[in-house]
Design a protein around this motif. Sequence first.
Motif, PDB file in Angstrom:
ATOM      1  N   MET A   1       0.840  -1.179   0.000  1.00  0.00           N
ATOM      2  CA  MET A   1       0.000   0.000   0.000  1.00  0.00           C
ATOM      3  C   MET A   1       0.884   1.239   0.000  1.00  0.00           C
ATOM      4  SD  MET A   1      -2.950  -0.948   2.773  1.00  0.00           S
ATOM      5  CE  MET A   1      -1.720  -1.401   3.972  1.00  0.00           C
ATOM      6  N   SER A  66      -3.676   0.802  -3.192  1.00  0.00           N
ATOM      7  CA  SER A  66      -2.860  -0.397  -3.368  1.00  0.00           C
ATOM      8  C   SER A  66      -1.690  -0.063  -4.291  1.00  0.00           C
ATOM      9  CB  SER A  66      -3.705  -1.541  -3.934  1.00  0.00           C
ATOM     10  OG  SER A  66      -4.246  -1.168  -5.176  1.00  0.00           O
ATOM     11  N   ASP A 109      -5.020  -4.260   2.339  1.00  0.00           N
ATOM     12  CA  ASP A 109      -5.835  -3.776   1.214  1.00  0.00           C
ATOM     13  C   ASP A 109      -7.332  -3.922   1.477  1.00  0.00           C
ATOM     14  OD1 ASP A 109      -3.692  -2.944  -0.326  1.00  0.00           O
ATOM     15  OD2 ASP A 109      -3.585  -4.787  -1.502  1.00  0.00           O
ATOM     16  N   LEU A 112      -8.950  -0.859   2.890  1.00  0.00           N
ATOM     17  CA  LEU A 112      -9.097   0.329   2.052  1.00  0.00           C
ATOM     18  C   LEU A 112     -10.498   0.396   1.497  1.00  0.00           C
ATOM     19  CD1 LEU A 112      -5.704   0.327   0.112  1.00  0.00           C
ATOM     20  CD2 LEU A 112      -6.301   1.556   2.196  1.00  0.00           C
TER      21      LEU A 112
END
Length: 112
Positions: A1, A66, A109, A112
């Motif tokens: 990330m 990402s 991820d 997110l």
Amino acid sequence: MKKVEVIIRPEKLDDMKEILDECSTTGAMVSNIMGYGNQKGYKSQHHNGDYFVNLLPKLKVETVVSDDVCEKLIAMVTERIPTGSYGDGKIFVYNIEDAVRIRTGERGDDAL
């Protein structure tokens, strides 16, 4: 990330939001900031005399994406945000070790 900080001219915010949407980012933070770079501000004339303005209004747009989205985001910003003049801004990229969604506890991820 990656955390991507983009410093832009305030009038470029709508373009920046379009770029973020096209990159399918899941969120962003926008802050009003003041600063200067190579242009070092400008000299202005006032009825009381000249004065020098060296802190100019900018916006800081921050997002975490990402790794595979980061380069696409940078390419789109450098293509669509520039005016060709001093003060167009900068992009800073930071490695993010982890992210946690507070509501669910998801990490990385997935957060997110």
